[in-house]
Design an enzyme around this catalytic site. Structure first.
Site, PDB file in Angstrom:
ATOM      1  N   CYS A   1      13.101  11.193   7.275  1.00 48.50           N
ATOM      2  CA  CYS A   1      13.082  10.651   8.639  1.00 48.50           C
ATOM      3  C   CYS A   1      14.399  10.890   9.355  1.00 48.50           C
ATOM      4  O   CYS A   1      14.428  11.052  10.564  1.00 48.50           O
ATOM      5  CB  CYS A   1      12.753   9.169   8.605  1.00 48.50           C
ATOM      6  SG  CYS A   1      13.873   8.245   7.554  1.00 48.50           S
TER       7      CYS A   1
ATOM      8  N   LYS B   1       0.838  -1.203   0.000  1.00 48.59           N
ATOM      9  CA  LYS B   1       0.000   0.000   0.000  1.00 48.59           C
ATOM     10  C   LYS B   1       0.871   1.251   0.000  1.00 48.59           C
ATOM     11  O   LYS B   1       1.544   1.558   0.986  1.00 48.59           O
ATOM     12  CB  LYS B   1      -0.924   0.070   1.212  1.00 48.59           C
ATOM     13  CG  LYS B   1      -1.969   1.179   1.008  1.00 48.59           C
ATOM     14  CD  LYS B   1      -2.620   1.669   2.279  1.00 48.59           C
ATOM     15  CE  LYS B   1      -2.013   2.903   2.853  1.00 48.59           C
ATOM     16  NZ  LYS B   1      -2.064   4.124   2.015  1.00 48.59           N
TER      17      LYS B   1
ATOM     18  N   GLU C   1       9.757   1.143  10.746  1.00 44.36           N
ATOM     19  CA  GLU C   1      10.766   2.183  10.492  1.00 44.36           C
ATOM     20  C   GLU C   1      10.053   3.511  10.687  1.00 44.36           C
ATOM     21  O   GLU C   1       9.215   3.891   9.867  1.00 44.36           O
ATOM     22  CB  GLU C   1      11.292   2.093   9.046  1.00 44.36           C
ATOM     23  CG  GLU C   1      11.920   0.759   8.689  1.00 44.36           C
ATOM     24  CD  GLU C   1      13.214   0.484   9.422  1.00 44.36           C
ATOM     25  OE1 GLU C   1      13.815   1.434   9.965  1.00 44.36           O
ATOM     26  OE2 GLU C   1      13.615  -0.686   9.477  1.00 44.36           O
TER      27      GLU C   1
ATOM     28  N   GLU D   1       9.129  15.755  15.837  1.00 44.55           N
ATOM     29  CA  GLU D   1       9.552  15.675  14.438  1.00 44.55           C
ATOM     30  C   GLU D   1       8.760  16.700  13.616  1.00 44.55           C
ATOM     31  O   GLU D   1       7.533  16.700  13.647  1.00 44.55           O
ATOM     32  CB  GLU D   1       9.292  14.262  13.904  1.00 44.55           C
ATOM     33  CG  GLU D   1       9.848  14.060  12.512  1.00 44.55           C
ATOM     34  CD  GLU D   1       9.583  12.653  11.973  1.00 44.55           C
ATOM     35  OE1 GLU D   1       8.485  12.122  12.193  1.00 44.55           O
ATOM     36  OE2 GLU D   1      10.498  12.111  11.325  1.00 44.55           O
TER      37      GLU D   1
END
Ligand code: NAP
Ligand code: MG
Length: 499
Positions: free
Chosen positions: A300, A189, A265, A398
């Protein structure tokens, strides 16, 4: 699409495949529903993509299971699987420019980065894992004379792969290449903002000779297609790249259904350390700027927290600002552009919210802080803060946008203390000319990748993943990635007591 490298890329004649890829064919969602994917550089709709839900995921899982049990892929000679994946790598190279254009249109990423990632790195991934297939050996255990025991690796079965929008085809390839190499069947996906390259990959995989049902691509919303993968009882494992929030949902879905393993992850808040014995070179400045602003900071492992020893601070700030001011923000299809569009208007506004929070918290904007004037696309200029302190929201959460936060320290010890004061553990960069100190920092930092005197996430040969809340024990890349998609079996053969 006859583009020459220095010119603005032309997308004339590009084909947009918007249907799901299930059991070797392009199909609409069973419900007939679609959702719109935008071009972030214009804010305009680009295409309507099949909105897969639970029923489509189930159809894809059934096809994947049938293919896996049939054995044409899962149990074929290693050399055969290798040849097919090498053909896929060659086809991906051949279609590299087309895929790079699709990626840039759908994601707002610069054509320069897309050419590198999609046209070069993605084929290399398939080639690299293809070449491992016929060089992987099992082991024989030290059982003594009365038995022989073989330890063998088997493909885990049907795997669900869920990936984000920041490196759409690259993140898919990080998982697909090792999963297919081991013999698994896959239901992939893509993120709802960026499905187009994955859908095209499905077609190319069939052309390369991957049997029907082995690779399925189900575009759709996370709540629907993603959740259906997470909850499906006939999916044997899920490998996920994305936010910690959704990673936690996936652990919950697994707990509530078939206890499938979930590889995670996740995000980061990585530090960039310029220690007392660093040498401030052009390379260091380039690394600092790329660490924060590559892919518009939608990365990331972005090193957003830049922690600089006071001895170097003024020089570092002056040279960094000069480099940041030279970054070109704008049209992703222009090869001169350094920073393309942010993925959505909402995400740009979320990042702008962080900028306000930084200012309210007392940090000072040295550069940037604004959108591009009169531009309907989702652009944001790179922003440099100084006076960021470790407790500010911008230093803890983040941001995933083009923001660099500078912190000055009086000792390397303080730099270390700030670097580890975070919930995350994905990456760190350390600059020092003192090799003992570099190694001490590399050993002591609780992160999955430490880069010394450079900003690098490593290469395909090196495992990538996070400590702490940045991930699970799974790793993408390297030989280590294969383990996510394999089970270990012991075969114990008793030999009796007679010779
Ligand atoms: P996200 O919101 O977590 O989405 C990632 C994927 O999960 C998308 O395909 C999304 O679908 C799907 N999803 C959303 N809700 C779901 C649900 N309830 N159940 C199952 N799947 C669901 O992350 P993102 O905003 O796309 O990506 C940014 C994040 O990825 C950042 O945190 C970044 O650090 C992380 N990242 C990590 C790495 C790494 O290797 N560690 C690499 C790149 C990015 P929709 O698109 O429909 O929402
Ligand atoms: Mg899009």
């Amino acid at each position: 699409m006859n583009n020459s490298p220095g010119q603005r890329a032309s997308t004339d004649g590009i084909k947009l495949e918007t249907r799901a890829w299930i059991d070797g064919a392009s199909v609409p969602a069973l419900s007939g529903s679609t959702f719109v994917t935008l071009n972030p550089a214009t804010g305009e709709p680009l295409a309507e993509v099949a909105a897969c839900d639970e029923a489509d995921v189930d159809r894809a899982v059934k096809a994947a299971r049938r293919a896996f049990e049939g054995g044409a892929w899962s149990r074929c000679e290693p050399g055969e699987r290798k040849e097919v994946l090498l053909r896929l790598a060659a086809l991906l190279r051949e279609h590299g420019e087309e895929l790079a254009l699709l990626e840039s249109l759908d994601s707002g990423k610069t054509i320069r980065d897309c050419r590198n990632e999609v046209a070069s790195e993605v084929p290399h991934f398939f080639q690299w894992y293809a070449e491992t297939i016929d060089k992987s050996f099992g082991r024989v255990a030290p059982t003594g004379q009365r038995a022989v025991s073989m330890i063998v690796q088997e493909p885990i079965g049907v795997v669900g792969l869920i990936v984000p929008w920041n490196f759409p085809l690259l993140m898919a390839a990080w998982k697909l290449a090792p999963a297919l190499a081991t013999g698994c069947s896959v239901v992939l996906k893509p993120a709802e903002q960026t499905s187009l390259t994955a859908l095209r990959l499905g077609e190319l995989a069939a052309e390369a000779g991957i049997p029907a049902g082995v690779l399925n691509v189900v575009p759709g919303l996370g709540e629907q297609a993603g959740q259906a993968i997470g909850r499906h009882r006939d999916i044997d494992m899920v490998s996920f790249t994305g936010s910690g929030e959704v990673g936690a949902y996936l652990l919950g879905y697994a707990a509530q259904t078939n206890l499938k393993p979930v590889g995670l992850e996740l995000g980061g808040k990585s530090p960039f350390l310029v220690l007392e014995q660093a040498r401030v070179t052009d390379d260091l400045i380039e690394s600092a700027v790329m660490a924060a602003f590559w892919n518009g900071g939608q990365n990331c492992s972005a090193n957003m927290r830049q922690i600089v020893h006071r001895r170097h601070y003024d020089e570092f700030v002056g040279r960094t600002l000069a480099r940041v001011k030279a970054l070109v923000v704008g049209d992703p299809l222009d090869p001169a552009t350094d920073i393309g569009a942010m993925i959505t208007a909402e995400h740009r506004d979320r990042v702008a919210g962080f900028l306000r929070s930084g200012v309210e918290g007392g940090a000072r904007i040295l550069h940037g802080g604004t959108a591009l004037d009169d531009n309907p696309g989702f652009f944001l200029r790179p922003t440099v803060f100084d006076g960021m302190t470790p407790q500010m929201r911008i230093a803890r959460e983040e941001i995933f946008g083009p923001v660099m936060g500078l912190m000055v320290v009086d000792s390397d010890e303080d730099a270390f203390g700030i670097a580890v004061d975070t919930d995350f553990g994905l990456h760190a960069s350390v600059f020092t000319q003192n090799i003992d100190q570099a190694l001490r920092f590399a050993r002591a930092l609780p992160v999955g990748t430490v880069s010394v005197n450079s900003f690098s996430e490593g290469s395909i040969a090196t495992p990538f993943g996070g400590y702490r809340r940045s991930g699970s024990l799974s790793r993408d890349n390297g030989i280590e990635a294969l383990a996510q998609y394999q089970q270990t079996k012991t075969i114990w053969i008793g030999l009796g007591s007679q010779p």
